[in-house]
Design a protein around this motif. Sequence first.
Motif, PDB file in Angstrom:
ATOM      1  N   THR A 188       0.810  -1.209   0.000  1.00  0.00           N
ATOM      2  CA  THR A 188       0.000   0.000   0.000  1.00  0.00           C
ATOM      3  C   THR A 188       0.852   1.270   0.000  1.00  0.00           C
ATOM      4  N   TYR A 189       0.188   2.343  -0.330  1.00  0.00           N
ATOM      5  CA  TYR A 189       0.788   3.673  -0.250  1.00  0.00           C
ATOM      6  C   TYR A 189       1.264   3.943   1.178  1.00  0.00           C
ATOM      7  N   ASP A 190       0.432   3.580   2.148  1.00  0.00           N
ATOM      8  CA  ASP A 190       0.793   3.839   3.545  1.00  0.00           C
ATOM      9  C   ASP A 190       2.038   3.066   3.970  1.00  0.00           C
ATOM     10  N   GLN A 191       2.239   1.873   3.432  1.00  0.00           N
ATOM     11  CA  GLN A 191       3.451   1.117   3.760  1.00  0.00           C
ATOM     12  C   GLN A 191       4.695   1.849   3.251  1.00  0.00           C
ATOM     13  N   ARG A 192       4.566   2.501   2.116  1.00  0.00           N
ATOM     14  CA  ARG A 192       5.695   3.282   1.604  1.00  0.00           C
ATOM     15  C   ARG A 192       5.974   4.488   2.516  1.00  0.00           C
ATOM     16  N   VAL A 193       4.930   5.158   2.910  1.00  0.00           N
ATOM     17  CA  VAL A 193       5.100   6.286   3.831  1.00  0.00           C
ATOM     18  C   VAL A 193       5.749   5.821   5.131  1.00  0.00           C
TER      19      VAL A 193
END
Length: 332
Positions: A188-193
């Motif tokens: 997910t996008y949040d995992q990248r953040v």
Amino acid sequence: MKTIAAGTDWQLYARKALNGERLTMEEGLSVLEADDDEVLPILQAAYQVRKHFYGKKVKLNMIINAKSGLCPEDCGYCSQSIVSTAPIEKYALLDKETLLEGAREALARKAGTYCIVASGRGPTDKELDQVIEAVREIRATMPLKICACLGILKDSQAERLAEAGVHRYNHNLNTSRVNYPSITTTHTYDQRVETVEKVKAHGMSPCSGVIIGMGETNREIVEMAYALRDLDADSIPVNFLNAIPGTPLEQAGRTPPMKALKVLALFRFICPSKEIRVAGGREVNLRSLQPLSLYAANSIFVGDYLTTAGQDVSADHQIIEDLGFEIELNAL
């Protein structure tokens, strides 16, 4: 339909950037949607900001594809993904001597930063050991800054990389939050953040950027710049999709050169003090307008990318010389 922005005071945008004020969404869109006749005034304003923070210096970075293919993730832009049928070379993590040879080549190319990039969701403990062993020797023997890009990190892994002397860690957001599920579904996008936040927490300089040309809207491009400003990424690689046959995005068109220049100016206005790097795909998207990119960006990659070729290093050096700019060398 483009907004005709003739008469816009682009220097006002430069002044806002230098004063630490964030462009509004409407102002950001006005940069991206400006008539192409406005590109030179936009770049002139962006250059005022770039010059304030970086003068005429250009930072050079070199990538080594330390592990190729063999990746379980389904990123639609990537030739190394499990869903890609691109005929690329596939190999496990390179040994220490090969990584050291790459560092010596980076020095020969006048690069100040050596980027060790490995495909995969994240490093195994064995792979991390191999990278750390090479990093320690490079740090002990060569005047290079080291950036690692190994995927999603655990806290303990981030701590070990920082202790080994990795200066910077790259983990790109790639696209907007809303567009992310259409590009990648295996993380997910949040995992990248979260990975970028871990990097910051352990004292490494955060590097995070984008890939332009993956179906995002102009509004989403502005949102990407806002996200990286809020994340406080020190280095922002702005890639332009180089659509590789065999990947899900193989039919995506190229970003027009004038649009690419507007994107780079936008990122300079919104993230004024940060290293803005015109990165992957610059050769095939900007083409003959590559030199103009350095009026907004202050950093480039030299040599090849991961599975695609860059232009001859001497051509990059010539661009910098012809502009009257100079390569920034490390003072370690």
